[in-house]
Motif scaffolding. Structure first.
Motif, PDB file in Angstrom:
ATOM      1  N   TYR A   9       0.889  -1.277   0.215  1.00 51.97           N
ATOM      2  CA  TYR A   9       0.025   0.041  -0.016  1.00 51.97           C
ATOM      3  C   TYR A   9       1.008   1.265  -0.007  1.00 51.97           C
ATOM      4  O   TYR A   9       0.676   2.277  -0.578  1.00 51.97           O
ATOM      5  N   PRO A  10       2.070   1.242   0.666  1.00 54.31           N
ATOM      6  CA  PRO A  10       2.686   2.724   0.769  1.00 54.31           C
ATOM      7  C   PRO A  10       3.267   2.998  -0.576  1.00 54.31           C
ATOM      8  O   PRO A  10       3.331   4.010  -1.047  1.00 54.31           O
ATOM      9  N   SER A  12       1.626   2.060  -3.633  1.00 59.50           N
ATOM     10  CA  SER A  12       0.528   2.683  -4.153  1.00 59.50           C
ATOM     11  C   SER A  12       0.333   3.960  -3.769  1.00 59.50           C
ATOM     12  O   SER A  12      -0.257   4.758  -4.760  1.00 59.50           O
ATOM     13  N   VAL A  13       0.338   4.670  -2.484  1.00 60.85           N
ATOM     14  CA  VAL A  13       0.362   6.262  -2.240  1.00 60.85           C
ATOM     15  C   VAL A  13       1.354   6.409  -3.332  1.00 60.85           C
ATOM     16  O   VAL A  13       1.021   7.783  -3.688  1.00 60.85           O
ATOM     17  N   LYS A  16       0.119   6.647  -6.871  1.00 55.79           N
ATOM     18  CA  LYS A  16      -0.943   7.500  -7.101  1.00 55.79           C
ATOM     19  C   LYS A  16      -0.520   8.792  -7.080  1.00 55.79           C
ATOM     20  O   LYS A  16      -0.868   9.894  -7.922  1.00 55.79           O
ATOM     21  N   GLY A  17       0.486   9.315  -6.459  1.00 61.34           N
ATOM     22  CA  GLY A  17       0.860  10.793  -5.981  1.00 61.34           C
ATOM     23  C   GLY A  17       1.633  10.997  -7.517  1.00 61.34           C
ATOM     24  O   GLY A  17       1.158  12.146  -7.963  1.00 61.34           O
ATOM     25  N   SER A 173      -5.667   7.050 -10.109  1.00 60.28           N
ATOM     26  CA  SER A 173      -6.693   7.111  -9.240  1.00 60.28           C
ATOM     27  C   SER A 173      -7.903   6.889  -9.767  1.00 60.28           C
ATOM     28  O   SER A 173      -8.385   7.418 -10.892  1.00 60.28           O
TER      29      SER A 173
END
Length: 336
Positions: A9-10, A12-13, A16-17, A173
């Protein structure tokens, strides 16, 4: 989402950014965008994997080709050729990729081209007198701004319920869905109810300018080989097999099981290029059933005499006339 992927998940953050920054750059004009004064329709998705883009392109071709000179433009995934290529019916998948060749074989009068540079491809197709250009898998290709965007999302795998790569399967996103003019939920079960459709609309949270439609896959009861046509039931034989090299073969396999066809299934990755050793292994079967896309890669191999494919098509199952009218209205208002 599998538990192991939650650990990603990190990342993915971060991803996404980065994709959000890229989209902001295009939204606010920091990056150059090519726009056109003739009809350009982009078909794509937010999720990775198969959402039915090829059947949707074929649906649009069938809808428009009688009244317009239509062209399709694809990247030509895993082709061996380079640059812009105008595809002929007698070409092979090494030049075009499997899906563009499928389009050309189904619609010989269609202009079919491949080019990783969409701007160049569009310019070359206009030189070929194309009046309407359909961009295959181009939702994230922001260097070109289509006049109309069709966003696909699979029933049971809605983008609104997913995360960005690598923890999920989204290429960008969920906010990217705002670029769509229409959203089509694909691969719906034939028995889907209006109540379930409304629940899905609520999950997708489309804006006021967007329409949400639902479609299903319609299968033929005939199978097609290089030299003949048979009934699907003719495949119910010993020493026959099913071969797939597509992103999500589950709907295809489920349909065959419902039709009483339970054969060994040899599953390969999407757009798989078959090796000589793999072809030798497959050659031991007396008959092979595959998808239309896979057939394009295998039809000239040693398997050609025993190879058959089952055609599919997209069918809009609610408000089909409204969907067709929206596409035709856009094309007719913008055709030069």
């Amino acid at each position: 989402m599998p538990n192991l992927r939650k650990l990603l998940y990190p990342f993915s953050v971060l991803y996404k950014g980065l994709t959000d920054l890229r989209n902001i750059g295009y939204d606010y004009g920091y990056f150059e965008v090519a726009r056109y004064d003739f009809p350009v329709i982009a078909v794509g998705n937010l999720n990775t994997g198969g959402t039915g883009k090829s059947p949707m392109i074929e649906y649009l071709v069938g809808l428009l080709i009688e009244e317009h000179k239509v062209a399709t433009l694809s990247r030509g995934y895993k082709r061996e050729s380079k640059g812009f290529q105008l595809i002929g019916s007698d070409d092979n998948a090494a030049k075009s990729g499997d899906e563009p060749l499928q389009f050309k074989n189904k619609y010989p009068e269609l202009l079919v081209a491949v080019d990783a540079d969409r701007r160049n491809g569009i310019a070359k197709l206009r030189n070929e007198q194309a009046e309407v250009i359909l961009l295959d898998d181009a939702f994230q290709h922001r260097k070109v701004e289509a006049g109309y965007y069709i966003l696909l999302t699979s029933y049971g795998d809605l983008y609104s319920q997913d995360l960005v790569l690598p923890a999920g399967n989204l290429r960008e996103s969920r906010k990217g869905a705002e670029r769509a003019d229409v959203i089509v939920v694909t691969k719906c079960p034939p028995e889907i109810t209006s109540v379930e459709m409304e629940k899905i609309r609520e999950k997708l949270k489309a804006n006021d300018k967007q329409k949400v439609f639902f479609s299903k896959i319609e299968y033929s009861n005939k199978i097609y080989g290089k030299y003949d046509i048979k009934n699907l039931n003719d495949m119910k034989q010993e020493n026959y097999a099913i071969v797939t090299g597509i992103a999500n073969p589950a709907p295809f396999i489920d349909h065959l099981k419902k039709a009483g066809l339970e054969l060994p299934h040899l599953k390969f990755p999407d757009h798989h290029i078959f090796t000589e050793n793999e072809l030798s292994q497959l050659d031991k079967y007396e008959g092979i059933l595959t998808t239309e896309k896979d057939f394009m890669r295998l039809k000239d191999s040693r398997l050609k005499g025993k190879l058959y494919y089952l055609p599919i098509k997209t069918e809009i199952i609610d408000n089909a006339e409204q969907f067709d009218s929206a596409i035709k209205d856009y094309v007719n208002k913008n055709e030069v």
